[in-house]
Design an enzyme around this catalytic site. Structure first.
Site, short mmCIF file in Angstrom:
data_model
loop_
_atom_site.label_atom_id
_atom_site.label_comp_id
_atom_site.label_asym_id
_atom_site.label_seq_id
_atom_site.Cartn_x
_atom_site.Cartn_y
_atom_site.Cartn_z
N HIS A 13 -18.51 -89.58 -30.51
CA HIS A 13 -17.38 -89.59 -30.74
C HIS A 13 -16.68 -91.41 -31.21
CE1 HIS A 13 -16.10 -85.84 -28.06
NE2 HIS A 13 -16.66 -85.53 -29.12
N LYS B 194 -11.05 -98.12 -26.85
CA LYS B 194 -10.96 -97.18 -25.57
C LYS B 194 -11.28 -98.48 -24.41
CE LYS B 194 -12.38 -92.59 -27.56
NZ LYS B 194 -13.56 -91.90 -28.12
N TYR C 273 -8.59 -92.24 -19.89
CA TYR C 273 -9.08 -92.89 -21.32
C TYR C 273 -7.39 -93.49 -21.53
CZ TYR C 273 -12.95 -89.28 -22.54
OH TYR C 273 -14.09 -88.53 -22.45
N ASP D 292 -20.13 -81.06 -31.22
CA ASP D 292 -20.86 -82.12 -30.52
C ASP D 292 -22.40 -81.38 -30.87
OD1 ASP D 292 -18.87 -83.32 -30.23
OD2 ASP D 292 -19.30 -83.02 -27.76
#
Length: 206
Positions: A62, A72, A132, A168
Site C-alpha cells: 500500500h 508511517k 501504525y 490486494d
C-alpha cells in the site's frame, strides 16, 4: 533507541532499549526527538491504527499519492510479522527495490517509512498485531496499492499462497502502475532522494 537506515533511502529500522526486571519490561517505542534527528525531518502524527491478522495473511503493498503523502512508523506489539518496504518513487536510485525487516514482540523493533514508499507485511503468527503511526489521515481518494505477489518486486514472502484481501488481490503490477502514472515522484517526496544534507526538499515545500 538505536536507529539504522535501511538500504532504501528514506526508510529506517528502530530498535528500542528494553529495561527488564522482575515486574516485566519497559521501553520507549517511539521518541519524536530522536526520530527527527535521525531522519532530518519532523514526523507529524495525524492518525494511529491497529491491524490484527491471522497467520498467513499478507497486507499490502500500500502507498499514498504524493501529495498529500503519508509517512508511517510501524511496530508489532503482539506476535511476529515480516515487514516489507518497497521503493515506489519514480526517479529514486533504489526504485523497485524491496527490503524486509522482521518485527515481533520480543525485539520490539519498529520501521519508519517515508512518504512515497510502499508498505506491506506477512503475519507469521495468529493474531499478529501491528500499530501504525501515520503522518496524514486516511483518505480513500489517495490510497493506492501494487500487487504484493508481483514478480518484479521479488519480495521473499515466506508463503507460496498467502491470504490476500479482495483489494490486494486485484491490485495492479508495478509496471502497470508506472505506465499509468500512478506512482509517486521521488523529487516530490520528503526523504525522496539522497543529498549531502540528507534529504531533498519537496518541490511544494515553502
Amino acid at each position: 533507541m538505536l536507529t539504522r537506515p535501511l538500504s532504501i533511502f528514506g526508510a529506517w529500522e528502530i530498535t528500542p532499549v528494553q529495561h527488564r526486571d522482575a515486574r516485566g519490561v519497559f521501553l520507549e517505542w517511539y521518541r519524536a526527538d530522536r526520530l527527527s534527528s535521525a531522519i532530518d525531518d519532523t514526523f507529524v502524527l495525524a492518525q494511529a491504527n491497529i491491524s490484527v491478522s491471522a497467520a498467513g495473511v499478507v497486507r499490502g503493498i500500500h502507498y499514498t499519492d504524493v501529495p498529500p503523502g503519508q509517512a508511517k512508523y510501524v511496530t508489532c506489539v503482539q506476535g511476529r510479522v515480516l515487514d516489507v518496504v518497497v521503493d515506489l518513487r519514480v526517479g529514486s536510485p533504489t526504485f523497485g527495490r524491496c527490503e524486509v525487516v522482521p518485527l515481533d514482540d520480543v525485539e520490539r523493533r519498529a520501521v519508519y517509512i517515508s512518504e512515497g514508499l510502499g508498505h506491506g507485511f506477512c503475519a507469521l503468527t495468529e493474531n499478529a498485531t501491528i500499530t501504525y503511526l501515520c503522518s496524514s489521515a486516511y483518505d480513500p481518494a489517495h490510497e493506492r496499492e501494487v500487487h504484493p505477489l508481483d514478480p518484479r518486486l521479488e519480495i521473499p514472502w515466506p508463503l507460496a499462497s498467502p491470504q490476500l484481501s479482495a483489494r490486494d488481490a486485484r491490485a495492479i503490477s508495478l509496471t502497470d502502475a508506472l505506465s499509468a502514472g500512478l506512482l509517486p515522484v521521488a523529487a516530490k517526496c520528503r526523504n525522496g532522494l539522497p543529498t549531502e544534507t540528507g534529504r531533498i526538499r519537496r518541490t511544494d515545500d515553502a
